[in-house]
Design a protein around this motif. Structure first.
Motif, short mmCIF file in Angstrom:
data_model
loop_
_atom_site.label_atom_id
_atom_site.label_comp_id
_atom_site.label_asym_id
_atom_site.label_seq_id
_atom_site.Cartn_x
_atom_site.Cartn_y
_atom_site.Cartn_z
N LEU A 76 9.05 -4.43 -2.34
CA LEU A 76 9.58 -5.07 -1.15
C LEU A 76 10.78 -4.28 -0.63
CD1 LEU A 76 9.53 -7.47 0.82
CD2 LEU A 76 10.89 -8.73 -0.83
N ALA A 77 11.66 -3.88 -1.52
CA ALA A 77 12.83 -3.08 -1.12
C ALA A 77 12.39 -1.74 -0.55
CB ALA A 77 13.75 -2.87 -2.32
N ARG A 78 11.38 -1.14 -1.14
CA ARG A 78 10.87 0.15 -0.64
C ARG A 78 10.31 -0.01 0.77
NH1 ARG A 78 5.81 3.54 -2.79
NH2 ARG A 78 6.18 5.39 -1.54
N ALA A 79 9.55 -1.07 1.01
CA ALA A 79 8.99 -1.31 2.34
C ALA A 79 10.10 -1.51 3.36
CB ALA A 79 8.06 -2.52 2.32
N ARG A 80 11.15 -2.22 2.97
CA ARG A 80 12.28 -2.43 3.88
C ARG A 80 13.02 -1.13 4.18
NH1 ARG A 80 13.98 -8.05 1.17
NH2 ARG A 80 12.87 -9.40 2.62
N GLN A 84 -0.58 2.33 -1.17
CA GLN A 84 -0.18 3.17 -0.05
C GLN A 84 0.24 2.38 1.20
OE1 GLN A 84 -0.11 6.69 -0.46
NE2 GLN A 84 -0.38 5.91 -2.53
N VAL A 85 -0.14 1.10 1.25
CA VAL A 85 0.13 0.29 2.44
C VAL A 85 0.68 -1.07 2.02
CG1 VAL A 85 -0.90 -0.78 4.49
CG2 VAL A 85 -1.68 1.46 3.73
N PHE A 86 1.69 -1.51 2.76
CA PHE A 86 2.37 -2.79 2.56
C PHE A 86 2.13 -3.64 3.79
CE2 PHE A 86 6.05 -5.49 3.32
CZ PHE A 86 6.36 -6.00 2.07
N TYR A 87 1.68 -4.87 3.59
CA TYR A 87 1.52 -5.83 4.69
C TYR A 87 2.58 -6.91 4.54
CZ TYR A 87 -2.99 -3.71 5.67
OH TYR A 87 -3.98 -2.82 6.01
#
Length: 68
Positions: A26-30, A47-50
């Motif tokens: 979650l932190a990486r996506a942010r 590879q993908v975050f929704y």
């Protein structure tokens, strides 16, 4: 997110299974995109975050965050 729902939803692009993101994911996506999402789902290949906003998974390509 309910386990039953996770068993039936998938990536809209590749049809790969999704799982709940860990706090570090979650932190990486942010770090890739600022946003007001409280959680997220990660595609099987990681590879993908929704994002999940207001309890609703945003499973559309425009909302996906590419992690690679």
């Amino acid at each position: 997110m309910e386990k039953r729902l996770l068993e039936i939803i998938c990536c809209p692009e590749t049809r790969q299974p999704l799982r709940e993101a860990t706090p570090s994911e979650l932190a990486r996506a942010r770090s890739f995109r600022a946003g007001n999402f409280e959680a997220g789902l990660i595609r099987q290949d990681e590879q993908v975050f929704y994002p999940i906003r207001n309890g609703i998974p945003l499973l559309i390509s425009d909302e996906a965050i590419r992690l690679a």
